[in-house]
Design a protein around this motif. Structure first.
Motif, PDB file in Angstrom:
ATOM      1  N   PHE A  40       0.999  -1.321   0.192  1.00  0.00           N
ATOM      2  CA  PHE A  40      -0.157   0.138   0.186  1.00  0.00           C
ATOM      3  C   PHE A  40       0.580   1.785  -0.219  1.00  0.00           C
ATOM      4  N   ALA A  41       1.997   1.351   0.501  1.00  0.00           N
ATOM      5  CA  ALA A  41       2.650   2.567   0.613  1.00  0.00           C
ATOM      6  C   ALA A  41       3.555   2.637  -0.473  1.00  0.00           C
ATOM      7  N   ARG A  42       3.499   1.656  -1.443  1.00  0.00           N
ATOM      8  CA  ARG A  42       4.460   1.805  -2.426  1.00  0.00           C
ATOM      9  C   ARG A  42       3.525   2.174  -3.540  1.00  0.00           C
ATOM     10  N   GLN A  43       2.245   2.171  -3.206  1.00  0.00           N
ATOM     11  CA  GLN A  43       0.827   2.775  -4.303  1.00  0.00           C
ATOM     12  C   GLN A  43       1.112   4.452  -3.918  1.00  0.00           C
ATOM     13  N   GLN A  44       0.676   4.274  -2.442  1.00  0.00           N
ATOM     14  CA  GLN A  44       0.884   5.592  -1.930  1.00  0.00           C
ATOM     15  C   GLN A  44       1.676   6.583  -2.393  1.00  0.00           C
TER      16      GLN A  44
END
Length: 368
Positions: free
Chosen positions: A296-300
């Motif tokens: 999720f952090a990568r997408q954010q």
């Protein structure tokens, strides 16, 4: 002639290097890290962590959740017995200054005045500030419960409240030598309760926005900025985000009432929501805050960079960047980070999320 060419090439290389060193600010102005304050015993290792882990990753903002873990001179009755001293804080200030990191203290205001079965010092020492004095702490805390008790809140209209709060804020900001203060203000479930003789029946959005404005105005008098978590400004029903990452008690309209220079820390841990766009459209600066899920952090990270790259000039500056959040104290995180303790889920942990997020940020910066 060869010497001239060599010098010209050298100047170009140096100019490119200097340009690269300033580039991260154009990609993500805020590259943050938020964590609970270390104890005095863990202070030196945390300073080492700042030097060896935060600085090389070009982290430029550190939010330290202090709350009661400081030996307050203005209100010693609020201090934890094992709190940091002024000299301890100055070590952190020096480490951050050396590494060009903006150091910001946090003290939870409005909500989060208790946890599980414990009421924190503000309401213990000043019970007259309690929004719900009729709600008693259970011997064994469980959620859900008949009282709707998650965390206690103070009443924003309680007489004498802001004298205490302002003195605590000022002391923290002075000792941290900071130009910003994080007031928390997340997950406020108790506000404008009907039985409260001061704020019962009042508009909850106006009450919330009023407290934000009161804190913001006090800080602004000394040239300081207010930072808060953003969940109470989102409509949990309309968005489907629910009662934790957004509001189900009608505080969300406060998004149109709060001052526009308040920094919004937009946390979402179970989906990489696109809510920064909403805050930016509302005229607010926003930072995306992941926790424990690296994917999720990568997408954010991708989203925040895309928001900045595709925004109008008026909107671009409102997308301020990324901040890793850690919901433990510094020692627990460092035990996990340095392999002294294995997290329950090795694939989803704050330490892994931190490494993955900042690796992606480094790749993004290198490509610009």
């Amino acid at each position: 002639m060869k010497n001239v060419i060599f010098l010209t090439l050298l100047c170009c290389i140096l100019a490119h290097t200097a340009h690269s060193q300033t580039q991260p600010d154009s990609v993500l102005p805020v590259r943050g890290f938020c964590i609970g304050a270390p104890s005095p015993a863990g202070l030196n290792e945390f300073v080492k962590f700042i030097d060896q882990e935060l600085a090389p990753r070009k982290v430029n903002t550190l939010i330290l959740r202090v709350d009661y873990d400081y030996k307050y001179q203005s209100h010693p009755e609020l201090s934890d017995a094992n709190g940091l001293s002024k000299a301890d804080i100055k070590k952190l200030v020096a480490a951050c200054r050396k590494n060009h990191i903006r150091l910001i203290p946090q003290f939870n205001l409005l909500g989060h005045q208790s946890w599980a079965g414990q009421v924190f010092a503000l309401l213990t020492k000043y019970p007259q500030f309690d929004e719900t004095p009729w709600v008693k702490m259970p011997e064994k805390y469980e959620w859900p419960n008949p009282d709707g008790l998650y965390c206690k809140s103070y009443c924003p209209l309680a007489p004498g409240l802001h004298k205490v709060v302002f003195e605590v804020i000022d002391e923290l900001c002075d000792v941290f030598e900071t130009t910003a203060f994080h007031a928390g203000m997340d997950e406020v479930f108790y506000i404008g309760e009907e039985k409260c003789p001061r704020c019962g029946g009042r508009d909850k959005a106006e009450l919330y926005a009023g407290e934000v404005s009161t804190l913001r105005n006090h800080l602004a008098e000394k040239g300081r900025q207010l930072w808060i978590w953003g969940d109470r400004l989102l409509d949990g029903k309309t968005t489907g985000l629910g009662m934790w990452e957004a509001s189900m008690n009608n505080t969300s309209r406060a998004v149109d009432l709060v001052p526009k220079d308040v920094m919004i820390c937009d946390w979402h841990y179970d989906r990489p929501e696109k809510t920064p766009v909403y805050f930016a459209i509302k005229g607010l600066n926003v930072i995306t805050c992941p926790w424990r899920k690296p994917e999720f952090a990568r997408q954010q990270v991708k989203d925040m960079i895309a928001f900045r790259n595709t925004a109008t000039p008026e909107m671009k500056g409102r997308y301020q960047g990324m901040m890793q959040t850690v919901w433990s104290n510094a020692e627990s995180f460092m035990d996990e980070y340095y392999g002294r303790k294995t997290p329950k889920d090795t694939l989803e942990s704050a330490s892994r999320c931190f490494r993955v997020m900042y690796n992606d940020i480094d790749v993004a910066i290198s490509g610009n």
